[in-house]
Design a protein around this motif. Structure first.
Motif, PDB file in Angstrom:
ATOM      1  N   UNK A 491      -3.379  -7.502   1.047  1.00  0.00           N
ATOM      2  CA  UNK A 491      -2.795  -7.184  -0.267  1.00  0.00           C
ATOM      3  C   UNK A 491      -2.636  -5.683  -0.424  1.00  0.00           C
ATOM      4  N   UNK A 492      -3.670  -4.931  -0.081  1.00  0.00           N
ATOM      5  CA  UNK A 492      -3.619  -3.478  -0.224  1.00  0.00           C
ATOM      6  C   UNK A 492      -2.640  -2.850   0.762  1.00  0.00           C
ATOM      7  N   UNK A 493      -2.556  -3.404   1.977  1.00  0.00           N
ATOM      8  CA  UNK A 493      -1.603  -2.883   2.961  1.00  0.00           C
ATOM      9  C   UNK A 493      -0.173  -3.060   2.474  1.00  0.00           C
ATOM     10  N   UNK A 494       0.111  -4.216   1.862  1.00  0.00           N
ATOM     11  CA  UNK A 494       1.460  -4.452   1.343  1.00  0.00           C
ATOM     12  C   UNK A 494       1.790  -3.467   0.221  1.00  0.00           C
ATOM     13  N   UNK A 495       0.820  -3.180  -0.648  1.00  0.00           N
ATOM     14  CA  UNK A 495       1.068  -2.221  -1.721  1.00  0.00           C
ATOM     15  C   UNK A 495       1.247  -0.810  -1.177  1.00  0.00           C
ATOM     16  N   UNK A 496       0.443  -0.462  -0.171  1.00  0.00           N
ATOM     17  CA  UNK A 496       0.587   0.865   0.431  1.00  0.00           C
ATOM     18  C   UNK A 496       1.958   1.029   1.069  1.00  0.00           C
ATOM     19  N   UNK A 497       2.415  -0.015   1.745  1.00  0.00           N
ATOM     20  CA  UNK A 497       3.737   0.045   2.388  1.00  0.00           C
ATOM     21  C   UNK A 497       4.849   0.147   1.354  1.00  0.00           C
ATOM     22  N   UNK A 498       4.667  -0.519   0.207  1.00  0.00           N
ATOM     23  CA  UNK A 498       5.681  -0.476  -0.843  1.00  0.00           C
ATOM     24  C   UNK A 498       5.597   0.799  -1.681  1.00  0.00           C
ATOM     25  N   UNK A 499       4.572   1.604  -1.468  1.00  0.00           N
ATOM     26  CA  UNK A 499       4.423   2.840  -2.227  1.00  0.00           C
ATOM     27  C   UNK A 499       3.866   2.649  -3.618  1.00  0.00           C
ATOM     28  N   UNK A 500       3.228   1.510  -3.884  1.00  0.00           N
ATOM     29  CA  UNK A 500       2.703   1.236  -5.224  1.00  0.00           C
ATOM     30  C   UNK A 500       1.183   1.332  -5.300  1.00  0.00           C
ATOM     31  N   UNK A 501       0.532   1.621  -4.181  1.00  0.00           N
ATOM     32  CA  UNK A 501      -0.919   1.716  -4.171  1.00  0.00           C
ATOM     33  C   UNK A 501      -1.351   3.043  -4.780  1.00  0.00           C
ATOM     34  N   UNK A 502      -2.197   2.979  -5.763  1.00  0.00           N
ATOM     35  CA  UNK A 502      -2.571   4.158  -6.545  1.00  0.00           C
ATOM     36  C   UNK A 502      -3.799   4.860  -5.964  1.00  0.00           C
TER      37      UNK A 502
END
Length: 634
Positions: A491-502
């Motif tokens: 889940x966190x990897x997908x957010x990091x790739x999408x640029x949405x991980x805070x």
């Protein structure tokens, strides 16, 4: 002329072992994590006895009287169910709350002997720990009763086949087909469909039927070679002991949702059970040894014990709120021992006063025998008054339970409240994005605290979503039911790739199962060295909770940019603000959850630059020389 089989050595003892495995699995799951295999042992015994009974009747009379067969089954199964349903529904009504949820469809399943399919149709889960389903254990009774309904017709067709080996091969093929279908449909997330399904979980019944056909020897061209027969005779008891030991190993090791269980494990349990039965009924020594006093006592009452143990456990847990999860072992032992004592009392009374009389003299004969023991008009009048008053009370209680049953549990209400809060926040964010075009942030901008936080969690975090949003406006929450720590890295990897991980990552995923250090290390690797990580401890009456919290504390102590939000310590003195499952928080509990995260943020904060403010400065992920604006915690 009698078509009733004689008592077979060892079967009562094996029943006693089977019901003990199931009861220990439900009462003390950490002791026997695979104790659910006791149900499969029962399936093999049932298939063996029913098939032997039908074949014996055909051999003696030349026919199978289906009406009489089903009547005997009904007299065996139905009478103990009637007081069970009336007494337990009334007790549930007196206790109230979550134990009443879904009671209507449960009774439909119990009355129709279709509990398994009603549960599947309603997406109920055998493995759910949050819904106190009162009659969940009746699923296996439904599978057996459906087998009793269909199998006599199939057996009549099979008996037309003159070759015994071919008959045996056909029944074995049915068992293998059922086991293969279970393996094919198995889903790791929740295997309820294959566990409950009559199509996927009938291989034990067919295995017992195949053993009955084999031992009858009718239609087989020739027996085994004399040397093989002599060898089997000498090794029969040893093979029985080895098979029984294999069953105990399975009870200690098979996981209730693991792939190995549903792709061969339960089939192996059925085969081992067949070996135990063969060794017990075909020779002296092993069978009588199984029928020791305690095991035989449990075996004779196994039907009543199985019926009563689960709903009694559910009601005791509902009536005995946890004294605190700080001592879950002691609480669990107390609940288990009380439920066990009540189960033995209820099952003993059912066996002595209901099952035995009905089995030996029938319903009418039992009534006449009871009537003959009451001498005088006064005695009969007192008896009728007591029976009438009890029946009226139990009927009224059952009706009231059905009428007053809530539509969902208190935990589901809190989770639904959190889902609505998350959905509303997402809609507002989408609407704001469509209305305005936000300019690039400057170094002087001060974002809201939540704008810098990504939270990933389970249903506990979801139930706290509204309070998290109130304390940290703009927080991004990704939480769902039954999620474990293993899901976090992806889940966190997908957010990091999408640029949405805070810049701040909060992970609350310790409720639904044990965790591994490698999972925490993977989370740290995915978010990178420039982000802060907060790990939320778990609070639940589960065997793994203490270990989860120890692992989280150990990991946070070893890493400078990892902090612990101690939800467990914060909520332990305030369990009254949790739902009835003692896990999911209501609004007051959600505020405590948010406060635990706020305390973790403060521990990560730098000293405040001015009075009245605590500043949490975050590194810039891009490595810019411009410092990231501080997160202000008033």
């Amino acid at each position: 002329m009698s078509v009733h089989p004689k008592r077979l050595a060892g079967l009562d003892g094996l029943r006693g072992i089977a019901v003990a495995l199931v009861v220990v699995f439900h009462f003390f799951p950490a002791v026997l994590p695979g104790g659910f295999i006791g149900v499969d042992v029962f399936f093999v015994i049932s298939g063996f006895l029913i098939t032997g009974l039908l074949i014996g009747e055909r051999d003696e009379t030349g026919r199978i009287a289906l009406g009489r067969f089903w009547k005997r089954r009904a007299l065996r199964l139905v009478p103990p169910l009637i007081p069970l349903v009336l007494i337990l529904c009334t007790a549930a009504w007196l206790i109230g709350g979550d134990v009443l949820v879904g009671l209507g469809w449960q009774l439909v399943g119990a009355i129709t002997f279709g509990y398994n399919w009603v549960s599947i149709a309603g997406s109920a889960s055998y493995f759910s720990a949050t819904a106190p389903e009162l009659f969940r254990n009746l699923w296996s009774l439904a599978v057996e009763e459906q087998f009793y309904l269909v199998w006599p017709f199939a057996l009549l067709g099979l008996l037309l086949v003159r070759n015994g080996w071919l008959r045996l091969a056909l029944v074995a093929a049915l068992a293998l087909a059922s086991a293969a279908w279970m393996g094919l449909l198995y889903e790791a997330v929740d295997p309820t469909r294959v566990y409950y399904g009559s199509d996927t979980h009938s291989f034990g019944l067919f295995t017992g039927a195949a053993l009955a056909l084999l031992l009858r020897r009718s239609g087989f061209p020739s027996g085994p070679a004399p040397r093989l027969a002599a060898l089997l005779g000498r090794w029969r008891s040893r093979l029985g002991v080895a098979a029984l030991a294999g069953l105990l190993v399975a009870a200690l090791t098979l996981p209730d949702t693991g792939m190995v269980t549903y792709r061969g494990g339960l089939l192996l349990v059925s085969l081992l059970t067949a070996v135990v039965i063969w060794a017990a009924v075909r020779g002296p020594g092993f069978g009588p040894a199984l029928d020791t006093g305690p095991l035989r006592y449990l075996g004779e009452r196994s039907y009543g014990i199985y019926l009563w143990h689960w709903p009694v456990l559910v009601l005791v847990q509902a009536a005995w709120p946890a004294a605190g999860v700080s001592q879950p072992v002691l609480t669990g032992i107390g609940v288990g021992m009380l439920a066990g004592a009540l189960t033995l009392l209820a099952a003993g009374a059912s066996y002595r006063w209901l099952e035995l009389p009905v089995r030996t003299t029938g319903v009418r004969g039992s009534i006449r025998r009871l009537n003959s023991r009451m001498t005088g008009v006064r005695g009969r009048f007192v008896l009728l008054g007591l029976v009438g008053a009890t029946a009226l009370f139990l009927t009224t209680g059952t009706t009231a339970a059905l009428v007053t049953a809530p539509t969902q549990t208190s935990a589901q209400n809190e989770i639904e409240r959190g889902e609505k809060a998350v959905d509303a926040a997402e809609r507002q964010a989408e609407q704001a994005a469509r209305r305005t075009s936000r300019p690039a942030a400057s170094a002087l901008d001060r974002p809201a605290p939540g704008d810098l936080i990504t939270a990933v969690g389970d249903s506990v975090m979801l139930a706290s979503a509204a309070e998290l949003q109130a304390d940290f406006p703009g927080i991004a929450i990704d939480a769902t039911v039954s999620r474990g720590m293993g899901a976090a890295p992806d889940i966190l990897a997908a957010q990091a790739e999408a640029g949405t991980l805070r810049p701040v990552v909060v992970v609350g995923l310790g409720t639904n199962g044990p965790i591994r250090a490698s999972q925490l290390a993977a989370i740290r690797t995915v978010i990178g060295p420039d982000r802060e990580l907060i790990l939320v401890t778990a609070f639940a009456e589960r065997d793994w909770t203490a270990g989860v919290n120890e692992d989280l504390a150990r990991f946070s102590a070893r890493h400078r940019q990892v902090e612990l939000a101690d939800w467990h310590a914060a909520i332990a003195p305030h369990t009254e603000v949790l739902a009835e499952d003692n896990i999911h928080p209501g609004p007051a509990g959600g505020r405590i959850y948010a406060d635990a995260i706020r305390a973790a943020l403060k521990r990560l904060a730098e000293p405040p630059p001015e009075p009245g403010l605590e500043v949490y400065r975050l590194p810039d992920p891009a490595g810019s020389a411009v410092p990231r604006p501080p997160l202000l915690l008033p």
